[in-house]
Design an enzyme around this catalytic site. Structure first.
Site, PDB file in Angstrom:
ATOM      1  N   ASP A  73       0.849  -1.188   0.000  1.00 15.38           N
ATOM      2  CA  ASP A  73       0.000   0.000   0.000  1.00 15.38           C
ATOM      3  C   ASP A  73       0.887   1.242   0.000  1.00 15.38           C
ATOM      4  O   ASP A  73       2.000   1.216   0.536  1.00 15.38           O
ATOM      5  CB  ASP A  73      -0.916   0.022   1.221  1.00 15.38           C
TER       6      ASP A  73
ATOM      7  N   ASP B  82      -7.168  -1.345  -4.370  1.00 13.75           N
ATOM      8  CA  ASP B  82      -8.207  -1.010  -3.398  1.00 13.75           C
ATOM      9  C   ASP B  82      -9.152   0.049  -3.963  1.00 13.75           C
ATOM     10  O   ASP B  82     -10.369  -0.008  -3.752  1.00 13.75           O
ATOM     11  CB  ASP B  82      -7.577  -0.489  -2.103  1.00 13.75           C
TER      12      ASP B  82
END
Length: 221
Positions: free
Chosen positions: A151, A185
């Site tokens: 991420d 995401d």
């Protein structure tokens, strides 16, 4: 929307997602931060679990971290396979373009994170206090199916102490938006958001077909 167009969308999302992750993994140390704007930062973190970093082992204490990671990865594979069949089915049935687009986004995002979970552990070495190497001679940081999701996108839009008059949260320090996420995401969230906000429009053909079937059933010739 045709299958070719849906595949094109999936490939585009996967390329952007994986290129950004590989760049971050091979140029950043873990937890390294680069401010872009006051409200946007590049922050390299690795997610070992589910959304918000939650692990199955946190919920079920009798499951080890290693087993929890394997179970989560296998569940993701099963889920993305089901989404893939759903996508092919709605394309064959010529459902709305909006529905196909949303499912394609969800599928590409889920597949992007699965690539991390399945392969990144063997493709890269650890990122703690060092920049990871692609295909290291000494092997990766984990076994296959045990990789962490990369991420990097952080949007700290606002932080401060809330007014005392706000129930329950008054006087507390709040930071919004704290979670760090990735392109995959974003694709998943966008796809789900489309299905929620534009539900009637996305499932228009499905609703129409079901209504016709019900009317013909209730009023047989």
């Amino acid at each position: 929307m045709s299958l070719k167009k849906a595949i094109f969308i999936i490939i585009c999302v996967l390329l952007i997602d994986q290129i950004s992750k590989i760049y971050i993994k091979t140029h950043f140390e873990l937890d390294e931060t680069v401010p872009v704007f006051s409200w946007f930062k590049i922050v390299f973190v690795e997610n070992e679990g589910m959304a918000w970093g939650t692990k199955l082992s946190d919920v079920f204490s009798f499951i080890s971290d290693k087993s929890a990671k394997l179970i989560l990865t296998l569940f993701r594979i099963v889920a993305v396979t089901a989404i893939g069949f759903w996508l092919v089915d709605v394309i064959k049935k010529e459902k709305t373009k909006l529905l196909i687009f949303a499912i394609a986004l969800i599928f590409s995002g889920a597949l992007g994170n699965i690539i991390d979970s399945v392969f990144y552990g063997v493709l890269f070495n650890d990122s703690v206090m060092e920049v990871a190497t692609f295909l290291p001679e000494d092997g990766g940081y984990a076994n296959v199916f045990h990789g962490n999701v990369v991420d990097m996108l952080h949007f700290p839009l606002w932080s401060g102490v809330l007014p005392e008059w706000i129930p329950f949260l008054g006087g507390k320090y709040i930071s919004f938006f704290d979670p760090v996420f990735n392109v995959a995401d974003m694709a998943i969230s966008t796809g789900i958001g489309i299905l929620i906000v534009f539900n009637k429009r996305a499932f228009k053909d499905t609703i129409k077909t079901d209504t016709i079937f019900q009317e013909s059933h209730n009023n047989p010739v």
